[in-house]
Scaffold this active site. Structure first.
Site, PDB file in Angstrom:
ATOM      1  N   GLY A  54       8.762   5.229  -3.192  1.00 46.44           N
ATOM      2  CA  GLY A  54       8.913   6.586  -2.649  1.00 46.44           C
ATOM      3  C   GLY A  54       7.759   6.954  -1.735  1.00 46.44           C
ATOM      4  O   GLY A  54       7.963   7.581  -0.685  1.00 46.44           O
ATOM      5  N   GLU A  75      -3.410   5.383  -3.147  1.00 44.15           N
ATOM      6  CA  GLU A  75      -2.789   4.306  -3.941  1.00 44.15           C
ATOM      7  C   GLU A  75      -3.879   3.297  -4.318  1.00 44.15           C
ATOM      8  O   GLU A  75      -4.532   2.740  -3.430  1.00 44.15           O
ATOM      9  CB  GLU A  75      -1.679   3.632  -3.114  1.00 44.15           C
ATOM     10  N   GLN A  83      10.221  -4.116  -7.374  1.00 43.87           N
ATOM     11  CA  GLN A  83      10.449  -4.334  -8.808  1.00 43.87           C
ATOM     12  C   GLN A  83      11.877  -4.772  -9.160  1.00 43.87           C
ATOM     13  O   GLN A  83      12.074  -5.509 -10.135  1.00 43.87           O
ATOM     14  CB  GLN A  83      10.083  -3.067  -9.597  1.00 43.87           C
ATOM     15  N   VAL A 118      -5.521   9.055  -8.173  1.00 42.09           N
ATOM     16  CA  VAL A 118      -5.620  10.503  -8.292  1.00 42.09           C
ATOM     17  C   VAL A 118      -5.940  10.813  -9.747  1.00 42.09           C
ATOM     18  O   VAL A 118      -5.295  10.267 -10.645  1.00 42.09           O
ATOM     19  CB  VAL A 118      -4.266  11.177  -7.970  1.00 42.09           C
ATOM     20  N   CYS A 201      15.416   2.218 -14.113  1.00 43.26           N
ATOM     21  CA  CYS A 201      16.536   1.282 -14.113  1.00 43.26           C
ATOM     22  C   CYS A 201      17.080   1.024 -15.520  1.00 43.26           C
ATOM     23  O   CYS A 201      16.826  -0.038 -16.120  1.00 43.26           O
ATOM     24  CB  CYS A 201      16.185  -0.036 -13.443  1.00 43.26           C
ATOM     25  N   ASP A 336      10.581   8.303  -9.584  1.00 43.78           N
ATOM     26  CA  ASP A 336      10.519   8.208 -11.040  1.00 43.78           C
ATOM     27  C   ASP A 336       9.656   9.276 -11.711  1.00 43.78           C
ATOM     28  O   ASP A 336       9.822   9.546 -12.901  1.00 43.78           O
ATOM     29  CB  ASP A 336       9.968   6.827 -11.446  1.00 43.78           C
ATOM     30  N   ALA A 347      17.257   2.815  -5.552  1.00 44.90           N
ATOM     31  CA  ALA A 347      18.427   3.296  -4.805  1.00 44.90           C
ATOM     32  C   ALA A 347      18.429   4.821  -4.763  1.00 44.90           C
ATOM     33  O   ALA A 347      18.732   5.427  -3.720  1.00 44.90           O
ATOM     34  CB  ALA A 347      19.708   2.770  -5.456  1.00 44.90           C
ATOM     35  N   CYS A 379      22.879   1.141  -9.919  1.00 42.95           N
ATOM     36  CA  CYS A 379      22.314   0.127 -10.790  1.00 42.95           C
ATOM     37  C   CYS A 379      23.175  -1.134 -10.686  1.00 42.95           C
ATOM     38  O   CYS A 379      24.285  -1.169 -11.223  1.00 42.95           O
ATOM     39  CB  CYS A 379      22.316   0.662 -12.226  1.00 42.95           C
TER      40      CYS A 379
HETATM   41  P1  FAD Z   1       6.897   3.160  -7.963  1.00 41.02           P
HETATM   42  O1  FAD Z   1       7.578   2.340  -6.945  1.00 41.02           O
HETATM   43  O2  FAD Z   1       6.699   2.558  -9.314  1.00 41.02           O
HETATM   44  O3  FAD Z   1       5.495   3.617  -7.346  1.00 41.02           O
HETATM   45  C1  FAD Z   1       4.567   4.418  -8.014  1.00 41.02           C
HETATM   46  C2  FAD Z   1       3.198   4.155  -7.373  1.00 41.02           C
HETATM   47  O4  FAD Z   1       2.250   5.124  -7.824  1.00 41.02           O
HETATM   48  C3  FAD Z   1       2.626   2.783  -7.750  1.00 41.02           C
HETATM   49  O5  FAD Z   1       2.313   2.061  -6.582  1.00 41.02           O
HETATM   50  C4  FAD Z   1       1.375   3.112  -8.552  1.00 41.02           C
HETATM   51  O6  FAD Z   1       0.328   2.180  -8.374  1.00 41.02           O
HETATM   52  C5  FAD Z   1       1.014   4.484  -8.011  1.00 41.02           C
HETATM   53  N1  FAD Z   1       0.216   5.292  -8.930  1.00 41.02           N
HETATM   54  C6  FAD Z   1       0.400   5.470 -10.267  1.00 41.02           C
HETATM   55  N2  FAD Z   1      -0.545   6.291 -10.756  1.00 41.02           N
HETATM   56  C7  FAD Z   1      -1.334   6.646  -9.710  1.00 41.02           C
HETATM   57  C8  FAD Z   1      -2.466   7.499  -9.570  1.00 41.02           C
HETATM   58  N3  FAD Z   1      -2.999   8.145 -10.616  1.00 41.02           N
HETATM   59  N4  FAD Z   1      -3.004   7.662  -8.333  1.00 41.02           N
HETATM   60  C9  FAD Z   1      -2.467   7.033  -7.254  1.00 41.02           C
HETATM   61  N5  FAD Z   1      -1.398   6.210  -7.330  1.00 41.02           N
HETATM   62  C10 FAD Z   1      -0.850   6.023  -8.545  1.00 41.02           C
HETATM   63  N6  FAD Z   1      15.908   0.100  -8.900  1.00 41.02           N
HETATM   64  C11 FAD Z   1      17.069  -0.122  -8.210  1.00 41.02           C
HETATM   65  O7  FAD Z   1      17.413   0.657  -7.335  1.00 41.02           O
HETATM   66  N7  FAD Z   1      17.875  -1.189  -8.458  1.00 41.02           N
HETATM   67  C12 FAD Z   1      17.540  -2.114  -9.393  1.00 41.02           C
HETATM   68  O8  FAD Z   1      18.260  -3.087  -9.591  1.00 41.02           O
HETATM   69  C13 FAD Z   1      16.316  -1.934 -10.136  1.00 41.02           C
HETATM   70  N8  FAD Z   1      15.947  -2.828 -11.071  1.00 41.02           N
HETATM   71  C14 FAD Z   1      14.730  -2.693 -11.688  1.00 41.02           C
HETATM   72  C15 FAD Z   1      14.343  -3.672 -12.595  1.00 41.02           C
HETATM   73  C16 FAD Z   1      13.098  -3.617 -13.193  1.00 41.02           C
HETATM   74  C17 FAD Z   1      12.701  -4.686 -14.172  1.00 41.02           C
HETATM   75  C18 FAD Z   1      12.206  -2.550 -12.863  1.00 41.02           C
HETATM   76  C19 FAD Z   1      10.823  -2.517 -13.478  1.00 41.02           C
HETATM   77  C20 FAD Z   1      12.600  -1.564 -11.988  1.00 41.02           C
HETATM   78  C21 FAD Z   1      13.869  -1.603 -11.399  1.00 41.02           C
HETATM   79  N9  FAD Z   1      14.306  -0.625 -10.512  1.00 41.02           N
HETATM   80  C22 FAD Z   1      15.506  -0.789  -9.847  1.00 41.02           C
HETATM   81  C23 FAD Z   1      13.589   0.671 -10.431  1.00 41.02           C
HETATM   82  C24 FAD Z   1      12.725   0.867  -9.194  1.00 41.02           C
HETATM   83  O9  FAD Z   1      11.822  -0.193  -9.015  1.00 41.02           O
HETATM   84  C25 FAD Z   1      11.964   2.191  -9.325  1.00 41.02           C
HETATM   85  O10 FAD Z   1      12.864   3.212  -9.700  1.00 41.02           O
HETATM   86  C26 FAD Z   1      11.280   2.578  -8.021  1.00 41.02           C
HETATM   87  O11 FAD Z   1      10.295   1.634  -7.697  1.00 41.02           O
HETATM   88  C27 FAD Z   1      10.675   3.975  -8.133  1.00 41.02           C
HETATM   89  O12 FAD Z   1       9.882   4.271  -7.035  1.00 41.02           O
HETATM   90  P2  FAD Z   1       8.643   5.294  -7.199  1.00 41.02           P
HETATM   91  O13 FAD Z   1       8.021   5.426  -5.872  1.00 41.02           O
HETATM   92  O14 FAD Z   1       9.088   6.513  -7.921  1.00 41.02           O
HETATM   93  O15 FAD Z   1       7.650   4.526  -8.210  1.00 41.02           O
HETATM   94  C1  UQ1 Z   2      20.110   0.831  -2.515  1.00 40.88           C
HETATM   95  O1  UQ1 Z   2      20.142   1.638  -1.580  1.00 40.88           O
HETATM   96  C2  UQ1 Z   2      18.861   0.339  -2.975  1.00 40.88           C
HETATM   97  O2  UQ1 Z   2      17.698   0.750  -2.379  1.00 40.88           O
HETATM   98  C3  UQ1 Z   2      17.213  -0.036  -1.363  1.00 40.88           C
HETATM   99  C4  UQ1 Z   2      18.808  -0.517  -4.054  1.00 40.88           C
HETATM  100  O3  UQ1 Z   2      17.578  -0.835  -4.515  1.00 40.88           O
HETATM  101  C5  UQ1 Z   2      17.135  -1.994  -4.698  1.00 40.88           C
HETATM  102  C6  UQ1 Z   2      20.015  -0.989  -4.688  1.00 40.88           C
HETATM  103  O4  UQ1 Z   2      19.937  -1.774  -5.645  1.00 40.88           O
HETATM  104  C7  UQ1 Z   2      21.281  -0.520  -4.190  1.00 40.88           C
HETATM  105  C8  UQ1 Z   2      22.519  -1.035  -4.827  1.00 40.88           C
HETATM  106  C9  UQ1 Z   2      21.326   0.387  -3.148  1.00 40.88           C
HETATM  107  C10 UQ1 Z   2      22.635   0.923  -2.636  1.00 40.88           C
HETATM  108  C11 UQ1 Z   2      23.067   0.193  -1.421  1.00 40.88           C
HETATM  109  C12 UQ1 Z   2      24.338  -0.179  -1.135  1.00 40.88           C
HETATM  110  C13 UQ1 Z   2      24.612  -0.863   0.156  1.00 40.88           C
HETATM  111  C14 UQ1 Z   2      25.469   0.031  -2.040  1.00 40.88           C
END
Ligand code: FAD
Ligand code: UQ1
Length: 450
Positions: A54, A75, A83, A118, A201, A336, A347, A379
């Protein structure tokens, strides 16, 4: 290390000014390559907390709006991970190295990278504090801190990971241990857990079970394996259409699902896992294991717990349609770490980024936000080494499918999309601010259909 050299930027003007002041011995070749900011500013028009999915996505989008020099990301991590591919790494279908890149390489060029954690948010003063003692002020704040893994809430962890037969796809440190445990499996219980907390996830804890079952079949070990999913939840999946499909797979493949069982202790030396029965307080059940996959309890990042921007549970308290903070109009949340009532996925972050971009544009022009997030999340439920059920749904847990076919069926095409197309889309389009989710594809593909 001095904060002067922990802050990385690719602004050329700054780099040259900086080189004039610093001796060459103070600037490493790597820093020269990525660029070094001489003195980080202490005020930014847009400050982004967290450089994960994000954070990077929103920083890129904000750079387009206000200019790179007016955006900074806080970061601490040197590596940025995709992930979602860890599910396949844990099953031996992808290499861990393919999931990570240097954070410096994903920071949008010209945007300041403040390499720190942070430690405090002060939204009443439009300021945050970092662990290296810096105070940074902002006009607009985007919070993208992700979800925290709390392995230590399970007795015996994380130290239990030093033993064999146990792994966890949720951490970069333990995901390869899952693959090792799978390969080492001989006979007995293969146990997969789902904790009693929100998770990211929510399909991942069971995806590795289906992959393990397929691996045991492929290697002739299936008849020696008793495959068990012990989940703290009362259902297999929150969307009925996909839950029905998964139940059918569970029945066909002879998998055991025990509901309302929550992992509370791992005795890794004895290969035992202890679960509490959530329906019978005080009652515990001990399972011996030949393989254990742990999905840890998770919670909001500690820095958010009790902070003015958080709700009672610690999540960033945002409007579910606009992603604007409910109390502080110049603060926004994505991903998240928020209390958006949908399933936490990359996604979902993609879809949220498109909406938040529009929300912030209007706020910057003193207009009311118009674009509404519908809770879209997805998912890809990996059910074997070449099949995926592509779950996509909204806030109402109603299917919101992109493709004009029944996505609750296991498909090779959806596996190929998950394993190959999605990583490409993530690194090249989403992180560069060009992917706001598949809504437009859905509209095109469903033209003329109800
Ligand atoms: P993150 O990408 O986790 O980023 C959070 C960031 O904040 C990190 O870089 C961290 O270092 C930083 N941070 C934390 N605390 C601090 C602080 N105090 N100060 C500064 N920085 C900090 N999603 C899908 O769409 N499809 C899937 O198939 C899928 N499968 C997954 C399978 C697994 C095993 C896992 C672990 C995740 C999966 N996900 C999947 C979920 C997806 O990876 C997360 O939902 C997504 O990365 C969330 O993005 P985010 O930016 O909220 O958090
Ligand atoms: C998606 O947009 C996305 O973010 C890049 C994922 O994360 C890894 C996904 O797993 C999926 C399924 C989507 C949705 C995208 C399509 C084309 C259905």
């Amino acid at each position: 290390m001095s904060p002067l050299v922990t802050v990385v930027s690719s602004s050329r003007a700054r780099l040259f000014a900086c080189l004039l002041k610093l001796g060459p011995q103070q600037v490493s070749p790597r820093q020269l390559h990525t660029g070094v900011s001489c003195a980080a500013k202490d005020h930014y028009e847009v400050l982004v907390l967290g450089g994960g999915s994000g954070g990077i996505t929103m920083a890129t989008r904000m750079k387009r709006k206000v200019g790179a020099e007016n955006v900074a990301i806080v970061e601490p991590s040197e590596r940025h991970f995709y992930q979602p591919i860890w599910t396949l790494v844990g099953a031996g279908a992808k290499q861990l190295s393919s999931s990570g890149r240097a954070t410096a390489s994903v920071i949008p060029p010209g945007v300041e990278w403040i390499r720190a954690r942070v430690v405090e948010l002060n939204p009443d003063k439009n300021r945050v504090r970092t662990d290296n003692g810096k105070e940074i002020s902002y006009k607009y704040l985007i919070i993208a801190l992700g979800i925290q893994l709390d392995y230590e809430k399970i007795k015996g962890l994380p130290e239990g990971f030093a033993y064999p037969k146990i792994g966890s796809n949720y951490s970069v440190r333990t995901v390869e241990k899952t693959w090792k445990a799978l390969q080492d499996f001989k006979e007995g219980n293969a146990i997969f857990t789902f904790p009693n907390t929100p998770v990211k996830c929510a399909g991942a804890p069971q995806k590795i079970m289906y992959l393990s079952e397929a691996y045991f079949r492929k290697t002739g070990k299936r008849s020696n394996a008793n495959i068990i999913f012990n989940t703290a939840l009362g259902t297999i999946f929150g969307v009925k259409k996909y839950a029905n499909a998964l139940q059918e797979i569970i029945r066909e493949r002879n998998l055991t699902v025990n509901y309302k069982l929550n992992l509370i202790e791992v005795r890794a030396d004895k290969q035992e896992a202890v679960f509490e029965n959530l329906d019978k307080p005080g009652e515990t059940q001990v399972f011996s294991y030949e393989m254990l996959h742990v999905t840890p309890p998770m919670s909001s990042p500690d820095v958010l717990k009790g902070s003015p921007v958080a709700d009672a549970a610690g999540w960033v308290d945002v409007d579910k349609e606009t992603l604007q903070h409910k109390k502080y109009p110049n603060v926004f949340g994505i991903g998240d770490c928020t209390n958006l009532p949908t399933s936490r996925t990359a996604a979902a972050v993609a879809a949220q980024s498109g909406v938040l971009d529009k929300t912030i544009s209007r706020i910057m022009k003193n207009q009311t936000p118009m674009k509404k997030y519908d809770g879209y999340t997805s998912c890809p439920l990996v059910t074997s080494y070449n099949r995926v059920i592509l779950a996509e749904f909204d806030y109402e847990a109603q299917p919101l499918e992109t493709f004009p076919f029944d996505q609750s069926k296991e498909r090779l095409s959806m596996y190929l999309m998950k394993a190959n197309l999605m990583p490409f889309l993530y690194w090249n389009f989403m992180l560069r601010g060009h992917w706001g989710g598949p809504a437009f594809i859905r509209k095109v593909l469903h033209l003329g259909m109800s």
